[in-house]
Design an enzyme around this catalytic site. Sequence first.
Site, short mmCIF file in Angstrom:
data_model
loop_
_atom_site.label_atom_id
_atom_site.label_comp_id
_atom_site.label_asym_id
_atom_site.label_seq_id
_atom_site.Cartn_x
_atom_site.Cartn_y
_atom_site.Cartn_z
N GLU A 1 0.84 -1.20 0.00
CA GLU A 1 0.00 0.00 0.00
C GLU A 1 0.88 1.25 0.00
O GLU A 1 1.00 1.97 0.99
CB GLU A 1 -0.96 -0.06 1.19
CG GLU A 1 -1.92 -1.24 1.06
CD GLU A 1 -2.68 -1.56 2.33
OE1 GLU A 1 -2.55 -0.81 3.32
OE2 GLU A 1 -3.41 -2.56 2.34
N GLU B 1 -7.59 5.31 5.25
CA GLU B 1 -7.48 4.60 3.99
C GLU B 1 -7.48 5.57 2.82
O GLU B 1 -8.33 6.46 2.74
CB GLU B 1 -8.67 3.64 3.81
CG GLU B 1 -8.81 2.60 4.91
CD GLU B 1 -8.02 1.34 4.62
OE1 GLU B 1 -7.37 1.29 3.55
OE2 GLU B 1 -8.06 0.42 5.44
#
Length: 414
Positions: free
Chosen positions: A116, A288
């Site tokens: 990520e 996120e």
Amino acid sequence: GWHRCGKDICYFENQLWPTLEGQGSYTMHFSVHFQHENDTVYFAHCYPYTYRDLQEYLTLLEQDPARRKYLRHRVLCETIAKNNLDLLTITAPSSSTDLLRARPVVCISARVHPGETNASWMMKGVLDFLTSEDPTAMMLRETVEFRLCPMLNPDGVINGNYRCNLSGHDLNRRWKNPHRELHPTIWHYKQMLSQLAQERTILMTIDLHGHSRAKNVFIYGCHSKFWKENGGPAPTPMREQIFPWILSNQAEPFSFRHCKFKVQRCKESSGRVVCWRQMSVFNSYTLEATFAGADQGKNKGKHLSTYDLEAVGKSMCDSIAAYLLAFKDASVLEGLIAEIEALHNNTDANTIQDDDAEPDSSSDDDVLPLPESPSSKSAKRRKGRLKIKRRKSRSAMSDEDVFGISDEGPRSAL
């Protein structure tokens, strides 16, 4: 530098190499036109940010006389592969130890899931801002101590893992009882947090992630109505939603309607829930950032660039400053809570997610389920573009190509 390219992008189940459970394999299909011969081309899921990028960036910070006076860099521990886990402390210097210890602490981490990479770009935005001479950054340094862990899973980043460390474990599922040898970075980072919680006030913990399916930028938090599980005095109603609400007004890609504040038994070993439950951190968040682009604001229908992600990091800092000011002014705090309550009352229940919504699929929560098997004619087309980096042949390379210099920051290939 990196740019988006490709067409006819789709992902579908095939009939090749079934697993022992009878599950099929999947095919990713895309078309790319190469414009030059004898090129070396790299493909990436998201803008890369490697361990080397981080080390070079930290070196630049420490060599900058204007920035290093606010920064303390130490190695918290070594990983399984003997790589360093870097920990940065940012606050204004003071001759008074009591004054320093009285400052609340904000802890921000990234890259517990090594694939990520958007989390690293947000962290870079945080570091750039907090070490700057911006008036808000100066106020934050005088008021708060920041503990920043830019890369919680260095081994995973270096070895190209997407989710796990070298012991094969998802480290964001090991917070409840981490093993010192198998999960050293989580064990030591949690020890630091536990000691801080005993000796000082942890204002906020934020763990930065990327989401492969949901759009925009959003937060997972822990609802105050569950606080009775932890004991102690109840927090201000809606307290856990104040920071996300402020951030939604500071960062254009941030979507409050995508935020969730559930505390589920199956997530009790995630960093968010452990910090909330074991260390009594009211504001314990997973933030996120989308891989899939935005559906609001100026970026609607587009992917977020590294500049957009760094801007989210800056907006996080602005929002922390606004949060601190709100708790100094009762009328401002009451106004924010009233806005949040009005939004909940006036918005369809399916718009703002809460604990009664469907289980979320995110870095903070379960791994995304495999997609349903479509027919070859109805294979789902993925919106977006592959990222591609083209390296010119050696004879045609410029200084920028040799040294990887780019207006958008480091661009090392995975």
